[in-house]
Motif scaffolding. Sequence first.
Motif, PDB file in Angstrom:
ATOM      1  N   ASP A 160     -11.277 -30.760  18.334  1.00 19.35           N
ATOM      2  CA  ASP A 160     -10.890 -30.901  16.929  1.00 19.35           C
ATOM      3  C   ASP A 160     -12.011 -30.643  15.942  1.00 19.35           C
ATOM      4  N   TYR A 161     -13.262 -30.667  16.388  1.00 14.26           N
ATOM      5  CA  TYR A 161     -14.348 -30.423  15.439  1.00 14.26           C
ATOM      6  C   TYR A 161     -14.755 -28.953  15.380  1.00 14.26           C
ATOM      7  N   LEU A 162     -14.148 -28.105  16.201  1.00 10.56           N
ATOM      8  CA  LEU A 162     -14.399 -26.664  16.135  1.00 10.56           C
ATOM      9  C   LEU A 162     -13.359 -26.038  15.209  1.00 10.56           C
ATOM     10  N   ARG A 163     -13.833 -25.216  14.268  1.00 12.64           N
ATOM     11  CA  ARG A 163     -12.944 -24.719  13.223  1.00 12.64           C
ATOM     12  C   ARG A 163     -13.195 -23.236  12.943  1.00 12.64           C
ATOM     13  N   PRO A 164     -12.217 -22.558  12.355  1.00 12.98           N
ATOM     14  CA  PRO A 164     -12.409 -21.148  11.978  1.00 12.98           C
ATOM     15  C   PRO A 164     -13.634 -20.971  11.092  1.00 12.98           C
ATOM     16  N   GLY A 165     -14.427 -19.960  11.416  1.00  8.39           N
ATOM     17  CA  GLY A 165     -15.594 -19.634  10.619  1.00  8.39           C
ATOM     18  C   GLY A 165     -16.875 -20.303  11.052  1.00  8.39           C
ATOM     19  N   ASP A 166     -16.824 -21.242  12.014  1.00  7.03           N
ATOM     20  CA  ASP A 166     -18.051 -21.909  12.446  1.00  7.03           C
ATOM     21  C   ASP A 166     -18.811 -21.038  13.441  1.00  7.03           C
TER      22      ASP A 166
END
Length: 315
Positions: free
Chosen positions: A10-16
């Motif tokens: 859940d802490y991985l997101r688009p653009g990271d």
Amino acid sequence: MSARILITTDYLRPGDTVDRLLRQHGLEPVYSPWRGPRDTEAQRSLFDGVAGAILASEPVTADMLARAHTLRVIARSGVGYDSIDVAAATGHGIRICNTPGVNHHAVAEMAIGLMIMAARNLRAVITSVNQGQWPRGAGRELHGATLGIIGYGPSGRATANLGAALGMTVLVSTAHPDSNGNAVQFTDLDTVIRDSDYLSLHTRGGQSAGKLIDASRLQAMKPTAVLINTARGSLVDEKALAKALSDGTIAGAALDVLESEPLPGDSPLRGLDNVLITSHLAGQTIEARTRAGLAAAHAVIDVLENREPAHPVDR
């Protein structure tokens, strides 16, 4: 068409940084954050059309893997993988990897922090102050106390080092004693359980049919002892622990991991004043998350580019 990579952490997101790394290798990240149990159809369709997956700690069953026809690799953004049916994955030719060594400092700091909270009764103190009271009860020092550690992997070793730095006597039970560990005393499991003021778990689950910490081992602990679990919820018999806490068999417990997460409403641990429960946060620091996400992404990339991953758990 780019291969699709499912990301449920859940802490991985688009653009990271993980998203950018995968795209640099011609992959297409798709996101379905895990925030608790999925319904049956969501479980069955989770891996549809994806070549790789970076997962949180959610269960991956044989039924889910049986229809994962395009899936080649699952990478856990963490150390534990007992929630994944590794045998079923291997039977379908799906590689399973984890990311050891990325969060052991975070876990060790959390374990020591939970010990301090228990020793100084901080939860009750903070609650009382917020209610307008000013409690002045005496706590205990960690200095001079005995810290028992079960398991001496990276997090166990880091916790031992912190405990020794605080002036604790450190006892360790492990199948792999380190002769260079001058700050610790290696001994058998029964001695560690019997002699510890703080018993901290740092070993893997699923190694035997029963629980590592069951009613008999709780009975063997000091009545003043505190159990700390930042490892696996499957290590502890929670019903036996709740009874031991209620009966005064042990003084307290601090749990960052549970048999079922989130904590069920009917858990026997609810409502007990002498247990601290946190929401599986031990490894969740900004620094550890960055390392874990990138390590998992590299594992996926290695498998899809026909290289052996750094940390396979299936071989």
